[in-house]
Motif scaffolding. Sequence first.
Motif, PDB file in Angstrom:
ATOM      1  N   PRO A  46     -30.960  44.808 106.740  1.00  0.00           N
ATOM      2  CA  PRO A  46     -31.099  46.047 105.970  1.00  0.00           C
ATOM      3  C   PRO A  46     -30.467  45.968 104.577  1.00  0.00           C
ATOM      4  O   PRO A  46     -31.058  46.445 103.609  1.00  0.00           O
ATOM      5  CB  PRO A  46     -30.398  47.086 106.838  1.00  0.00           C
ATOM      6  CG  PRO A  46     -30.491  46.558 108.217  1.00  0.00           C
ATOM      7  CD  PRO A  46     -30.408  45.065 108.078  1.00  0.00           C
ATOM      8  N   GLU A  83     -27.681  51.439 106.555  1.00  0.00           N
ATOM      9  CA  GLU A  83     -28.876  52.181 106.150  1.00  0.00           C
ATOM     10  C   GLU A  83     -28.722  52.650 104.712  1.00  0.00           C
ATOM     11  O   GLU A  83     -27.614  52.835 104.216  1.00  0.00           O
ATOM     12  CB  GLU A  83     -29.158  53.344 107.085  1.00  0.00           C
ATOM     13  CG  GLU A  83     -28.048  54.327 107.257  1.00  0.00           C
ATOM     14  CD  GLU A  83     -28.348  55.360 108.327  1.00  0.00           C
ATOM     15  OE1 GLU A  83     -28.175  56.548 108.024  1.00  0.00           O
ATOM     16  OE2 GLU A  83     -28.763  55.001 109.432  1.00  0.00           O
ATOM     17  N   LYS A 106     -31.327  50.065 110.019  1.00  0.00           N
ATOM     18  CA  LYS A 106     -31.197  48.916 110.911  1.00  0.00           C
ATOM     19  C   LYS A 106     -32.088  49.146 112.122  1.00  0.00           C
ATOM     20  O   LYS A 106     -32.158  50.247 112.665  1.00  0.00           O
ATOM     21  CB  LYS A 106     -29.748  48.756 111.353  1.00  0.00           C
ATOM     22  CG  LYS A 106     -29.498  47.529 112.186  1.00  0.00           C
ATOM     23  CD  LYS A 106     -28.024  47.386 112.513  1.00  0.00           C
ATOM     24  CE  LYS A 106     -27.809  46.136 113.341  1.00  0.00           C
ATOM     25  NZ  LYS A 106     -26.384  45.952 113.645  1.00  0.00           N
ATOM     26  N   ALA A 112     -34.736  45.217 109.417  1.00  0.00           N
ATOM     27  CA  ALA A 112     -34.756  46.481 108.689  1.00  0.00           C
ATOM     28  C   ALA A 112     -36.068  47.212 108.948  1.00  0.00           C
ATOM     29  O   ALA A 112     -37.137  46.598 108.952  1.00  0.00           O
ATOM     30  CB  ALA A 112     -34.601  46.236 107.192  1.00  0.00           C
TER      31      ALA A 112
END
Length: 148
Positions: A46, A83, A106, A112
């Motif tokens: 991510p 995130e 995540k 991601a």
Amino acid sequence: MELELKYLTLFTLLFSFLISGCAITISELKSSQSSYDGSFTIKTAPSDTYRTLRYMARQCLEYEAYSGNPVIVLSEFDGERNEGEINQKLLSEGLLVNNTLIEIEKHDGNKAQVSLYTTKNILSVGIRSPNISDIKRWANGDKTCQND
């Protein structure tokens, strides 16, 4: 001349009220069925996906709109939760109007999940908004702004 100035001031105030009545918040953008453009999962982490998309959003989504108002990109990443959000906003009459939200979360290990939301109303006319294929290309390393 003084009368024209009064009309211009009145028009500006009315336009500001109109825009503020139509302004979309992030939560409204995310909860609207018509705003959701799709999502996809990518194998990169991510944080890496966020950095790649933030760079491309700044390159491709920041500019001066036809109205002369700036379109800016604001972004934020929470390293603890893995995130982030990237927001494209139109600055008009002192208001920040949310136009695009790219959300990175995540998903399934260290992958991601990327979701795209865009405004689809009068406020988005003339604004360059990405589509889900643009976001996928950027996340996979493509450095071009427009899908040819």
